[in-house]
Design an enzyme around this catalytic site. Sequence first.
Site, PDB file in Angstrom:
ATOM      1  N   GLN A  52       0.972  -1.347   0.051  1.00 11.19           N
ATOM      2  CA  GLN A  52       0.070   0.020  -0.100  1.00 11.19           C
ATOM      3  C   GLN A  52       0.720   1.129   0.102  1.00 11.19           C
ATOM      4  O   GLN A  52       0.520   2.533  -0.201  1.00 11.19           O
ATOM      5  CB  GLN A  52      -0.691  -0.084   1.244  1.00 11.19           C
ATOM      6  CG  GLN A  52      -1.857  -1.238   1.136  1.00 11.19           C
ATOM      7  CD  GLN A  52      -2.421  -1.229   2.808  1.00 11.19           C
ATOM      8  OE1 GLN A  52      -3.715  -0.627   2.860  1.00 11.19           O
ATOM      9  NE2 GLN A  52      -1.874  -1.866   3.614  1.00 11.19           N
TER      10      GLN A  52
ATOM     11  N   HIS B 283      -1.487   1.357  -4.266  1.00 15.39           N
ATOM     12  CA  HIS B 283      -1.799   2.916  -4.026  1.00 15.39           C
ATOM     13  C   HIS B 283      -1.018   3.598  -4.961  1.00 15.39           C
ATOM     14  O   HIS B 283      -1.005   4.871  -4.585  1.00 15.39           O
ATOM     15  CB  HIS B 283      -1.993   3.308  -2.694  1.00 15.39           C
ATOM     16  CG  HIS B 283      -3.045   2.736  -1.860  1.00 15.39           C
ATOM     17  ND1 HIS B 283      -2.893   2.604  -0.337  1.00 15.39           N
ATOM     18  CD2 HIS B 283      -3.826   1.715  -2.375  1.00 15.39           C
ATOM     19  CE1 HIS B 283      -4.174   1.734  -0.032  1.00 15.39           C
ATOM     20  NE2 HIS B 283      -4.717   1.372  -1.188  1.00 15.39           N
TER      21      HIS B 283
ATOM     22  N   CYS C 268       2.167  19.147 -17.995  1.00 14.27           N
ATOM     23  CA  CYS C 268       2.638  18.149 -19.176  1.00 14.27           C
ATOM     24  C   CYS C 268       3.026  19.088 -20.201  1.00 14.27           C
ATOM     25  O   CYS C 268       2.456  20.191 -20.500  1.00 14.27           O
ATOM     26  CB  CYS C 268       1.406  17.233 -19.410  1.00 14.27           C
ATOM     27  SG  CYS C 268       1.691  16.181 -20.714  1.00 14.27           S
TER      28      CYS C 268
ATOM     29  N   CYS D 190       1.331  18.986 -22.939  1.00 13.03           N
ATOM     30  CA  CYS D 190       0.024  19.379 -23.554  1.00 13.03           C
ATOM     31  C   CYS D 190      -0.552  20.463 -22.910  1.00 13.03           C
ATOM     32  O   CYS D 190      -1.847  20.999 -23.115  1.00 13.03           O
ATOM     33  CB  CYS D 190      -0.812  17.923 -23.606  1.00 13.03           C
ATOM     34  SG  CYS D 190      -1.578  17.697 -22.102  1.00 13.03           S
TER      35      CYS D 190
HETATM   36  N1  APR Z   1       6.601  -2.458  12.918  1.00 11.76           N
HETATM   37  C1  APR Z   1       5.340  -3.023  12.690  1.00 11.76           C
HETATM   38  N2  APR Z   1       4.087  -2.210  12.668  1.00 11.76           N
HETATM   39  C2  APR Z   1       4.071  -1.004  12.815  1.00 11.76           C
HETATM   40  C3  APR Z   1       5.290  -0.299  13.062  1.00 11.76           C
HETATM   41  C4  APR Z   1       6.635  -1.023  13.176  1.00 11.76           C
HETATM   42  N3  APR Z   1       7.762  -0.703  13.325  1.00 11.76           N
HETATM   43  N4  APR Z   1       5.071   1.074  13.280  1.00 11.76           N
HETATM   44  C5  APR Z   1       3.832   1.232  13.011  1.00 11.76           C
HETATM   45  N5  APR Z   1       3.210   0.015  12.855  1.00 11.76           N
HETATM   46  C6  APR Z   1       1.673  -0.392  12.529  1.00 11.76           C
HETATM   47  C7  APR Z   1       0.765   0.459  13.272  1.00 11.76           C
HETATM   48  O1  APR Z   1       0.471  -0.266  14.538  1.00 11.76           O
HETATM   49  C8  APR Z   1      -0.466   0.666  12.261  1.00 11.76           C
HETATM   50  O2  APR Z   1      -1.215  -0.541  12.439  1.00 11.76           O
HETATM   51  O3  APR Z   1       1.644   0.123  11.083  1.00 11.76           O
HETATM   52  C9  APR Z   1       0.410   0.318  10.858  1.00 11.76           C
HETATM   53  C10 APR Z   1       0.396   1.861  10.165  1.00 11.76           C
HETATM   54  O4  APR Z   1      -0.946   2.119   9.822  1.00 11.76           O
HETATM   55  P1  APR Z   1      -1.518   3.029   8.608  1.00 11.76           P
HETATM   56  O5  APR Z   1      -0.804   4.489   9.320  1.00 11.76           O
HETATM   57  O6  APR Z   1      -3.051   3.370   8.700  1.00 11.76           O
HETATM   58  O7  APR Z   1      -0.704   2.773   7.366  1.00 11.76           O
HETATM   59  P2  APR Z   1      -1.265   1.643   6.215  1.00 11.76           P
HETATM   60  O8  APR Z   1      -2.247   0.791   6.876  1.00 11.76           O
HETATM   61  O9  APR Z   1      -0.232   1.481   5.435  1.00 11.76           O
HETATM   62  O10 APR Z   1      -2.576   2.787   5.515  1.00 11.76           O
HETATM   63  C11 APR Z   1      -3.226   2.153   4.554  1.00 11.76           C
HETATM   64  O11 APR Z   1      -4.355   4.470   4.202  1.00 11.76           O
HETATM   65  O12 APR Z   1      -3.947   6.658   4.228  1.00 11.76           O
HETATM   66  C12 APR Z   1      -4.041   5.716   3.323  1.00 11.76           C
HETATM   67  O13 APR Z   1      -3.365   5.230   1.161  1.00 11.76           O
HETATM   68  C13 APR Z   1      -2.877   5.452   2.529  1.00 11.76           C
HETATM   69  O14 APR Z   1      -1.874   3.159   1.765  1.00 11.76           O
HETATM   70  C14 APR Z   1      -2.331   3.990   2.731  1.00 11.76           C
HETATM   71  C15 APR Z   1      -3.444   3.469   3.510  1.00 11.76           C
END
Ligand code: APR
Length: 235
Positions: A95, A113, A140, A142
Amino acid sequence: MAEIQIKHYNKIVFFTGAGLSAESGIPTYRGKGGVWQEYNYEDFACQRAFDKDPQKVWEFHNKRREFINGCQPNEGHRIIAAVEQTKPQTMVITQNIDGMHQRAGSKKVIELHGSLWRVRCDREGTISENTDIPLKSMKCDCGEYLRPDIVWFEDPLDQQKIQQAVEAIFQSDLFVSIGTSGVVFPAAQLPAVAIQNSVPTVEINIESTPLSQLYQYRLQGPASEMLKQLCSDSD
Ligand code: APR
């Protein structure tokens, strides 16, 4: 040692989120210090905001390019890339838009994404790699504004990529989710696809998520540490 080890598997899907890049110093989106704690995505990361003020949206994305360019892939990224070296049917479904998997050496990466390092012209329907920091021209040839090739909120996901991801899960023999809060759909449906296809599932996260109880195995801790355990060769 983790109660499950990937040495017994050959077709692993790593499903990754912002938590995997946290150890590279790249802020996650939610939780403490998250991007969406500091910025309202409706002003910086959706088509409406871009249509209203492309300059402001590009300023936000140029800032992210500059920051992420100064970060390095971490051990978690490198472990995943190393698994692909010895197990060529490994697939990454990410993602993340930071390009860290590719910088660590992963070749087979589905960027659900999109990527901070691509731009697209919606008038010409062209997509191109672009790593300028900052972007040299927002236009761009264009005359249309270039748009970051990123799936913003309210954007539809590329159906081909979703299909590719589902196919990869069908072919897999292990599904490992790393550092995702599991709250953004349709990406968050992918663990359920693995479970429906009786693929063993592992969640790596520092805390529990709304999807945690779906997983067969849970390794609670920092991604690099847990991946070291999961991918170690020791008995
Ligand atoms: N190791 C493992 N997990 C971790 C660590 C770490 N060091 N640090 C944080 N986390 C976990 C958090 O507990 C949380 O569950 O990573 C997760 C991050 O969650 P988000 O910030 O919501 O990121 P993500 O799940 O990738 O978001 C999905 O949301 O905003 C949109 O498009 C954007 O791709 C993104 C999507």
